[in-house]
Design an enzyme around this catalytic site. Structure first.
Site, short mmCIF file in Angstrom:
data_model
loop_
_atom_site.label_atom_id
_atom_site.label_comp_id
_atom_site.label_asym_id
_atom_site.label_seq_id
_atom_site.Cartn_x
_atom_site.Cartn_y
_atom_site.Cartn_z
N LYS A 206 -7.00 0.13 10.33
CA LYS A 206 -7.97 -0.03 9.24
C LYS A 206 -8.90 -1.20 9.55
CE LYS A 206 -5.00 -0.62 5.92
NZ LYS A 206 -3.86 -0.79 6.86
N HIS B 153 0.82 -1.22 0.00
CA HIS B 153 0.00 0.00 0.00
C HIS B 153 0.86 1.27 0.00
CE1 HIS B 153 -3.23 -2.70 0.75
NE2 HIS B 153 -2.87 -2.97 1.98
N HIS C 150 -6.84 -4.53 -1.33
CA HIS C 150 -6.11 -5.81 -1.28
C HIS C 150 -6.42 -6.65 -2.51
CE1 HIS C 150 -6.32 -4.59 3.00
NE2 HIS C 150 -5.08 -5.01 2.99
#
Length: 330
Positions: free
Chosen positions: A104, A56, A217
Site C-alpha cells: 500500500k 485493518h 489510519h
C-alpha cells in the site's frame, strides 16, 4: 475508552494469535511468528506477499490462503511491519519462482518493504506492485500521491488467482501495475478512530457532521461537511470516483462497498444499492459485487466505495476459487 483487550501493547499480537488458532486448518505462523502464511504452500508458483499495520482486519491476514496471499506480515496498530518480518515471509514462501510484494502506498510501508527487498534481493527474485487507489490524497496536495485503501483487496485477489494458475513473476507485475490505473476508492466517516495506545479518537465530529475523503489510519479527510441522507453521500462519492477514472463505453466493473469497522451490514447494503443505481445510470455494467467489512480502520463508523474496471480475463480471475478466512468461494 472501553475495548476488549488486555493491554494496548499486546493487543495486536494477541489478536493475530487468536486469528491463527481460529483458522489453523489453512494458516500457520512463520518462524518466530514474524508472518502468517498458508499451511500448505503450492510448489512451483510465485509467492504473493502483502502486509501492513494491525487495525485493518480482516486485511491482510484474512486473505492468506488458496487463491490469494501466500503470506502476510502484521505490524503494531497502524504501524508498518518491519523489514525482518517481510524477509521472513519471503524466505518461507519462495519456492523458486520468485515473490511478488503487494504494498500500500504509505511512506512507512514503502520504506520497510524497500529495505527488505534490498536485503533479500541477492537470494530471491522480487517484484513489487504499489496499490494507490485512493482519490483524496492526490487532491489535497500531501505530496506522496494516492494511498492504498480498499482497492488493495481487489489487487490481492486478482494477482493471487493469477499466481495460483501459474502466471510468472514479470507477467504478474505487469498485471498489477495495469490494475492500479483502473481502480479508485473514496471513503466517508461519521466518527474518528479510537486508537488503543492514545485512548482517544483521531478526530472529533459534531452530531451533524461527516468527514469526506478519509484514510484507513484515522486520517481526517479533505473536507468536513454537514451530515445528510445516505443517497446524497453515496452520490457524492460515486461522482468523484467516476470523474477520476478513465471510463470507456460499455465498461465492465466490480463494485465494492466496504465497511470501515463500525458500520452495520444493513447500512452497507443500502449504500451499495444507491451506488449501483448511480453507476448503471451512467452506462457502467456492474458485473461483480462485494459488500462487507473487509478493510477496516479499527472502530471507525464509515464506509468506502471502490470501482474497479476489469477485462473479461480479470473478471475470471475474480471468480477463481479462493479459500481464506475472509473470502471464500468455489
Amino acid at each position: 475508552m472501553k475495548k476488549f483487550m488486555n493491554t494496548a501493547e499486546t493487543m495486536a499480537a494477541e489478536s493475530v494469535e487468536g486469528f491463527v488458532r481460529a483458522h489453523e486448518s489453512f494458516v500457520v505462523f512463520g518462524a518466530d511468528r514474524k508472518c502468517v502464511r498458508r499451511r500448505q504452500l503450492q510448489p512451483g508458483k510465485v509467492a504473493v506477499i502483502s502486509g501492513g499495520g494491525a487495525g485493518h482486519e480482516p486485511m491482510h491476514i484474512g486473505f492468506v490462503g488458496q487463491g490469494m496471499l501466500d503470506a502476510a506480515c502484521v505490524g503494531h496498530v497502524f504501524t508498518s511491519p518491519t523489514p525482518s518480518q517481510i524477509i521472513s515471509a519471503i524466505e518461507e514462501t519462495d519456492s523458486g519462482q520468485g515473490c511478488l510484494l503487494i504494498v500500500k502506498n504509505y511512506d512507512g510501508d514503502i520504506m520497510n518493504f524497500e529495505m527488505a527487498i534490498e536485503m533479500a534481493a541477492g537470494r530471491h527474485d522480487i517484484e513489487t506492485v504499489i496499490v494507490a487507489d485512493d482519490i483524496e490524497t492526490a487532491r489535497v496536495g500531501e505530496g506522496r500521491g494516492r494511498r492504498g485503501v480498499a482497492g488493495t483487496l481487489v489487487i490481492e485477489k486478482l494477482l493471487g488467482a493469477a499466481a495460483e494458475q501459474g502466471m510468472p513473476l514479470q507477467a504478474l507485475k505487469r498485471l498489477g501495475d495495469g490494475l492500479s490505473t483502473r481502480i479508485r476508492s473514496m471513503g466517508v466517516a461519521l466518527n474518528g478512530v479510537t486508537v488503543p495506545h492514545t485512548q482517544r479518537t483521531t478526530f472529533a465530529l459534531g452530531a451533524g457532521e461527516m468527514e469526506v475523503g478519509i484514510g484507513i489510519h484515522g486520517e481526517p479527510g479533505h473536507s468536513r461537511q454537514p451530515f445528510t441522507a445516505s443517497d446524497a453521500i453515496v452520490h457524492q462519492l460515486c461522482e468523484t470516483i467516476v470523474g477520476d477514472i478513465a471510463m470507456k463505453p460499455g465498461a465492465k466493473a466490480l463494485l465494492f462497498v466496504n465497511g470501515l469497522g463500525g458500520t452495520p451490514p444493513a447500512e452497507l447494503y443500502l449504500a451499495y444499492n444507491a451506488a449501483r443505481r448511480f453507476m448503471e445510470k451512467r452506462g457502467i455494467e456492474i458485473e461483480r459485487s462485494l459488500v462487507g467489512t473487509y478493510v477496516t480502520s479499527l472502530d471507525m463508523q464509515g464506509l468506502s466505495i471502490t470501482l474497479a474496471l476489469l477485462t473479461t480475463e480479470e473478471l475470471q480471475l475474480w471468480d477463481f476459487p479462493v479459500i481464506t478466512a475472509a473470502l471464500r468461494w468455489s
